[in-house]
Motif scaffolding. Structure first.
Motif, mmCIF file in Angstrom:
data_model
loop_
_atom_site.group_PDB
_atom_site.id
_atom_site.type_symbol
_atom_site.label_atom_id
_atom_site.label_comp_id
_atom_site.label_asym_id
_atom_site.label_seq_id
_atom_site.Cartn_x
_atom_site.Cartn_y
_atom_site.Cartn_z
ATOM 1 N N PRO A 184 1.183 -1.056 0.062
ATOM 2 C CA PRO A 184 0.155 0.152 0.272
ATOM 3 C C PRO A 184 0.419 1.162 -0.212
ATOM 4 N N ILE A 185 2.171 1.160 0.839
ATOM 5 C CA ILE A 185 2.567 2.540 0.691
ATOM 6 C C ILE A 185 3.310 2.609 -0.268
ATOM 7 N N GLN A 186 3.838 1.746 -1.360
ATOM 8 C CA GLN A 186 4.079 1.895 -2.747
ATOM 9 C C GLN A 186 3.069 2.457 -3.431
ATOM 10 N N ALA A 187 2.660 1.750 -3.047
ATOM 11 C CA ALA A 187 0.950 2.253 -4.396
ATOM 12 C C ALA A 187 0.566 3.512 -3.763
ATOM 13 N N TRP A 188 0.526 4.129 -3.104
ATOM 14 C CA TRP A 188 0.560 5.479 -2.423
ATOM 15 C C TRP A 188 1.272 6.981 -2.921
ATOM 16 N N LYS A 189 2.019 5.756 -3.454
ATOM 17 C CA LYS A 189 4.071 6.934 -4.221
ATOM 18 C C LYS A 189 3.395 6.799 -4.771
ATOM 19 N N GLU A 190 2.892 5.908 -6.060
ATOM 20 C CA GLU A 190 2.511 5.805 -7.004
ATOM 21 C C GLU A 190 1.651 6.697 -7.884
ATOM 22 N N HIS A 191 0.540 6.683 -6.386
ATOM 23 C CA HIS A 191 -0.354 7.537 -7.319
ATOM 24 C C HIS A 191 -0.464 9.193 -6.823
ATOM 25 N N ASP A 192 -0.259 9.211 -6.024
ATOM 26 C CA ASP A 192 0.480 10.728 -5.859
ATOM 27 C C ASP A 192 0.987 11.485 -6.894
ATOM 28 N N ALA A 193 1.998 10.892 -7.543
ATOM 29 C CA ALA A 193 2.729 10.873 -8.362
ATOM 30 C C ALA A 193 1.544 10.808 -10.222
ATOM 31 N N SER A 194 1.524 10.933 -9.620
ATOM 32 C CA SER A 194 -0.068 10.099 -10.495
ATOM 33 C C SER A 194 -1.210 11.393 -11.393
ATOM 34 N N LEU A 195 -1.672 11.679 -9.559
ATOM 35 C CA LEU A 195 -2.460 13.220 -10.174
ATOM 36 C C LEU A 195 -1.607 14.154 -9.650
ATOM 37 N N HIS A 196 0.021 14.417 -9.646
ATOM 38 C CA HIS A 196 0.545 14.962 -9.758
ATOM 39 C C HIS A 196 0.971 15.966 -10.840
ATOM 40 N N LYS A 197 1.137 14.677 -12.204
ATOM 41 C CA LYS A 197 0.149 14.966 -13.358
ATOM 42 C C LYS A 197 -0.666 16.194 -14.384
ATOM 43 N N LYS A 198 -1.685 15.473 -13.001
ATOM 44 C CA LYS A 198 -2.649 16.547 -13.366
ATOM 45 C C LYS A 198 -2.731 17.582 -12.649
ATOM 46 N N VAL A 199 -2.100 18.345 -11.983
ATOM 47 C CA VAL A 199 -1.810 19.222 -11.169
ATOM 48 C C VAL A 199 -1.341 19.818 -11.605
ATOM 49 N N ASP A 200 -0.054 19.380 -12.413
ATOM 50 C CA ASP A 200 1.253 20.198 -13.071
ATOM 51 C C ASP A 200 0.950 21.099 -14.377
ATOM 52 N N TYR A 201 -0.261 19.952 -15.458
ATOM 53 C CA TYR A 201 -0.835 20.521 -16.743
ATOM 54 C C TYR A 201 -1.613 21.594 -16.315
ATOM 55 N N LEU A 202 -2.334 21.607 -14.631
ATOM 56 C CA LEU A 202 -3.108 22.541 -14.753
ATOM 57 C C LEU A 202 -2.191 24.022 -14.289
ATOM 58 N N ASN A 203 -1.590 23.349 -13.723
ATOM 59 C CA ASN A 203 -0.886 24.968 -12.932
ATOM 60 C C ASN A 203 -0.130 25.923 -14.005
ATOM 61 N N GLU A 204 0.041 24.975 -15.623
ATOM 62 C CA GLU A 204 0.835 25.534 -16.066
ATOM 63 C C GLU A 204 -0.368 26.433 -17.350
ATOM 64 N N LYS A 205 -1.127 26.146 -17.585
ATOM 65 C CA LYS A 205 -2.147 26.269 -18.206
ATOM 66 C C LYS A 205 -3.175 27.567 -17.576
ATOM 67 N N ARG A 206 -3.171 27.555 -16.483
ATOM 68 C CA ARG A 206 -3.014 28.750 -16.035
ATOM 69 C C ARG A 206 -4.376 29.961 -16.280
ATOM 70 N N TYR A 207 -5.141 28.805 -16.196
ATOM 71 C CA TYR A 207 -7.453 29.321 -16.669
ATOM 72 C C TYR A 207 -7.422 30.521 -15.869
ATOM 73 N N LYS A 208 -8.099 31.321 -16.832
ATOM 74 C CA LYS A 208 -8.714 32.592 -15.885
ATOM 75 C C LYS A 208 -10.038 32.201 -14.960
ATOM 76 N N LYS A 209 -10.986 31.167 -16.481
ATOM 77 C CA LYS A 209 -12.358 31.060 -15.592
ATOM 78 C C LYS A 209 -12.709 29.368 -15.520
ATOM 79 N N LEU A 210 -13.300 29.027 -15.570
ATOM 80 C CA LEU A 210 -14.224 27.846 -15.637
ATOM 81 C C LEU A 210 -15.541 27.496 -15.218
ATOM 82 N N HIS A 211 -15.643 26.662 -16.685
ATOM 83 C CA HIS A 211 -17.186 27.033 -16.921
ATOM 84 C C HIS A 211 -17.911 25.415 -17.101
ATOM 85 N N TYR A 212 -19.078 25.032 -16.075
ATOM 86 C CA TYR A 212 -19.424 23.609 -15.569
ATOM 87 C C TYR A 212 -20.883 23.330 -16.558
ATOM 88 N N THR A 213 -21.274 22.694 -17.277
ATOM 89 C CA THR A 213 -21.898 22.693 -17.832
ATOM 90 C C THR A 213 -23.124 20.996 -17.479
#
Length: 410
Positions: A184-213
């Protein structure tokens, strides 16, 4: 085959080593129900084994809590014990780590006068405001985990016996926290790294707004300048890693306080104040909640929004794919810790200071000036579904897909 006891010990180790990452010489504070006695003892043992100096346990009991709400005089609910607030704040100031274990039935306080619940929530929020600021600026390590009680398990699995319901809920919790895996500990390290890929992408984009429908939802959320997306692991003031929620499947940031317009509908029940709030829609104008409608628990929802001025605004924007493991389990946990990790969600109330550049070191006034909401409450509610689309709107007005049909579009 791994036995239940072996899984329980893995879970306790995960909470101590990954959840709060207890350091040698550190104090661990645990808030837990009497339903979790055996597990708390395991966590305590693991904490001392990794070098904890002291383990402080604050117990609560659902039966005693309900008796208090039914029988105690009204003034009790406006008198949060000062010694409890002082102890919690002092522990945080001295660098303790905090584990909160949730076990309560989602409708523990069903039928209780809503004013009693509201008064207690307000008074507790005010008494623990300094501690909340420490938590929301990552000054200390903290995590929230779950342990089944019979009442909670029976609510989730009403068609089986209480004993079988508890077994099924334990199994679901083990799966959601990766305890059922070999490491489980290693699985959480891998999960953490996976989520950080999404974080990095969104932080690079610098969106001004989000529109939900989505059905029942048409909402635009402005993001403040310098906002930061974060997810999974965090760093405390001493640069020690910790995992604030276990499970966690979200990446999240802060909205600009006055930049939310439109309406959004819930897609899962919200368990709040010992009651269920369900099938509700929240309406916004310039960030402020101007109206709410709910099929169940409308009065409780209105009381929540009236907690203070800040509870009329949002403090968190969180993205969770509809194909997340918890969502795919098709289990409605009726507990925000789990259900928020199966669904896109927002939080009414205070914003996390670490979700803006330099926020961890900003004063309350500076955070407010930068568009971050402040409140004595922070309550997540779920809005995601397989029918939700989210677009990112850039500074120049161009739009890009972030979510399509409930899942990541990148």
């Amino acid at each position: 085959m791994t036995t239940f006891q072996e899984k329980l010990e893995k879970y306790a180790e995960l909470a101590v080593v990954v959840g709060v990452n207890v350091q040698k010489g550190q104090t661990l504070a645990i808030n837990a129900s009497t339903d979790a006695v055996e597990f708390v003892r395991l966590v305590t043992k693991k904490a001392y084994e990794v070098g904890a100096k002291n383990v402080v346990v604050n117990w609560n009991d659902d039966v005693v809590s309900r008796l208090k709400y039914d029988l105690a005089p009204d003034e009790v609910f406006t008198e949060y014990p000062k010694h409890r607030a002082t102890e919690t704040t002092e522990l945080a100031e001295n660098g303790a780590a905090f584990i909160s274990i949730v076990s309560s039935s989602p409708d523990l306080l069903k039928g209780v006068n809503p004013n009693r619940i509201s008064n207690f929530q307000k008074d507790a929020g005010q008494a623990l405001e300094t501690y909340r600021q420490y938590i929301q600026s990552d000054k200390v390590s903290w995590t929230v985990i779950g342990v089944p009680s019979k009442a909670w398990a029976k609510k989730v699995f009403p068609d089986v016996s209480s004993e079988e319901a508890v077994e099924k809920l334990w199994d679901a919790i083990f799966k959601s926290t990766r305890v059922d895996l070999a490491d489980p500990i290693q699985a959480w390290k891998e999960h953490d790294a996976s989520l950080h890929k999404k974080v990095d992408y969104l932080n690079e984009k610098r969106y001004k707004k989000l529109h939900y429908t989505a059905p029942g939802t048409d909402l635009t959320v402005e993001l403040p300048n310098g906002h930061l997306w974060v997810g999974a692991g965090s760093l405390n003031e001493q640069n020690i890693e910790f995992m604030a929620n276990m499970p966690t499947e979200e990446v999240f940031t802060v909205p600009y306080k006055n930049g939310v317009d439109g309406h959004v509908s819930s897609t899962k029940p919200l368990s709040y104040g010992g009651n269920i709030i369900d099938e509700f829609t929240v309406y916004f104008e310039k960030g402020r909640i101007v109206d709410v409608k709910a099929k169940e628990g409308e009065e409780i929802l209105k009381q929540l929004i009236e907690t203070d001025e800040g509870s009329h605004y949002l403090g968190e924007v969180a993205l969770v794919p509809h194909n997340s493991p918890i969502s795919q389990s098709n289990i409605l946990f009726l507990n925000t810790l789990y259900d928020e990790n199966a669904s896109n969600h927002f939080a009414i109330g205070s914003a996390y200071a670490f979700c803006i550049e330099g926020g961890k070191k900003m004063s309350r006034e500076e955070l407010l000036k930068n568009g971050l909401n402040q409140s004595i409450t922070h309550v997540d509610f779920m809005v995601g579904s397989a029918e939700m689309n989210i677009d990112g709107i850039k500074e120049d007005g161009t739009t890009e897909p972030i979510f399509r049909n409930g899942d990541w579009a990148f």
